[in-house]
Design a protein around this motif. Structure first.
Motif, PDB file in Angstrom:
ATOM      1  N   SER A   1      -8.929   0.688  -1.110  1.00  0.00           N
ATOM      2  CA  SER A   1      -8.112   1.146  -2.238  1.00  0.00           C
ATOM      3  C   SER A   1      -7.821  -0.028  -3.167  1.00  0.00           C
ATOM      4  O   SER A   1      -7.986   0.076  -4.387  1.00  0.00           O
TER       5      SER A   1
ATOM      6  N   PRO B   1       0.820  -1.218   0.000  1.00  0.00           N
ATOM      7  CA  PRO B   1       0.000   0.000   0.000  1.00  0.00           C
ATOM      8  C   PRO B   1       0.853   1.266   0.000  1.00  0.00           C
ATOM      9  O   PRO B   1       1.908   1.317   0.621  1.00  0.00           O
ATOM     10  N   ARG B   2       0.365   2.263  -0.726  1.00  0.00           N
ATOM     11  CA  ARG B   2       0.977   3.591  -0.699  1.00  0.00           C
ATOM     12  C   ARG B   2       0.394   4.332   0.501  1.00  0.00           C
ATOM     13  O   ARG B   2      -0.649   3.943   1.020  1.00  0.00           O
ATOM     14  N   PRO B   3       1.027   5.430   0.909  1.00  0.00           N
ATOM     15  CA  PRO B   3       0.487   6.186   2.050  1.00  0.00           C
ATOM     16  C   PRO B   3      -0.981   6.558   1.807  1.00  0.00           C
ATOM     17  O   PRO B   3      -1.350   7.043   0.737  1.00  0.00           O
ATOM     18  N   GLY B   4      -1.813   6.283   2.801  1.00  0.00           N
ATOM     19  CA  GLY B   4      -3.229   6.619   2.725  1.00  0.00           C
ATOM     20  C   GLY B   4      -4.119   5.539   2.124  1.00  0.00           C
ATOM     21  O   GLY B   4      -5.342   5.617   2.222  1.00  0.00           O
ATOM     22  N   GLU B   5      -3.525   4.529   1.483  1.00  0.00           N
ATOM     23  CA  GLU B   5      -4.328   3.452   0.902  1.00  0.00           C
ATOM     24  C   GLU B   5      -4.750   2.473   1.989  1.00  0.00           C
ATOM     25  O   GLU B   5      -3.990   2.188   2.914  1.00  0.00           O
TER      26      GLU B   5
ATOM     27  N   THR C   1       4.470  11.547  -8.016  1.00  0.00           N
ATOM     28  CA  THR C   1       4.325  10.310  -7.238  1.00  0.00           C
ATOM     29  C   THR C   1       5.324   9.244  -7.658  1.00  0.00           C
ATOM     30  O   THR C   1       5.419   8.211  -7.003  1.00  0.00           O
TER      31      THR C   1
END
Length: 187
Positions: free
Chosen positions: A54, A45-49, A142
């Motif tokens: 997501s 996961p990326r930050p916030g996912e 990104t």
């Protein structure tokens, strides 16, 4: 009396940076009854996912098991690094419940969905120009310069595939693109 419209599977494809995610999010905001399946991926996961929101974040082994058992409607290795796929059951259940399904996937996955569901409609989102696509990709901030270069190389190939689409919409302005999709989808 008009007969009710049958639910459909709509595939949204196009190169990275063209605005597919933004277009789909805005479309869902305006037409919340559309179902967007949560994809699986083998990347972290990326930050916030959030897992299950997501993406469904799964191991390489679990992903391979799902491919082997036919649990994925489509699957692909994207940008040469991680696997992504769409759970078949999620799409089948949404159509059975009378909901349109929107799949935001790359051209590899779009081809598989078209093979598995020939009535699905492929909408290719194209950039207004190559220069604008480059600007958008670099402007996201990104990805590293090397990742942007890889995505641009992939984009050249993807742009050549737009002739395979049932419809092509040039994403110059998000609002216009979303409105074109609403009309096209009969929403």
């Amino acid at each position: 009396m008009r007969s009710p419209r049958q639910p459909s599977v709509w595939i949204i494809s196009g190169p990275s940076g063209v605005g597919k995610g933004t277009v789909c999010a805005k479309l869902l905001e305006l037409r919340p009854g559309i179902h967007i399946p949560v994809s699986l991926t083998t990347r972290g996961p990326r930050p916030g996912e959030i897992d299950g929101v997501s993406y469904h974040f799964v191991s390489e082994q679990r992903f391979r098991e799902m491919v082997a058992s036919g649990d994925l409607l489509e699957h692909a290795v994207v940008h040469g690094t991680h696997s992504y796929g769409t759970p078949r059951r999620d799409v089948v259940d949404a159509i059975a419940s009378g909901r349109d399904v929107l799949l935001e996937i790359d051209i590899q996955g779009a081809r598989q969905v078209k093979r598995n569901l020939p009535d699905a409609k492929l909408v290719f989102i194209a950039p207004p120009s190559w220069e604008e696509l480059v600007r958008r990709l670099r402007g996201r901030g990104t990805e590293s310069a090397s990742q942007v270069g890889h995505r641009l190389a992939t984009a050249r190939t993807e742009l050549q595939a737009q002739g395979e689409a049932d419809f092509v919409i040039v994403n110059d302005r998000i609002e216009d693109t979303v409105q074109a999709l609403i009309v096209l989808m009969g929403l």
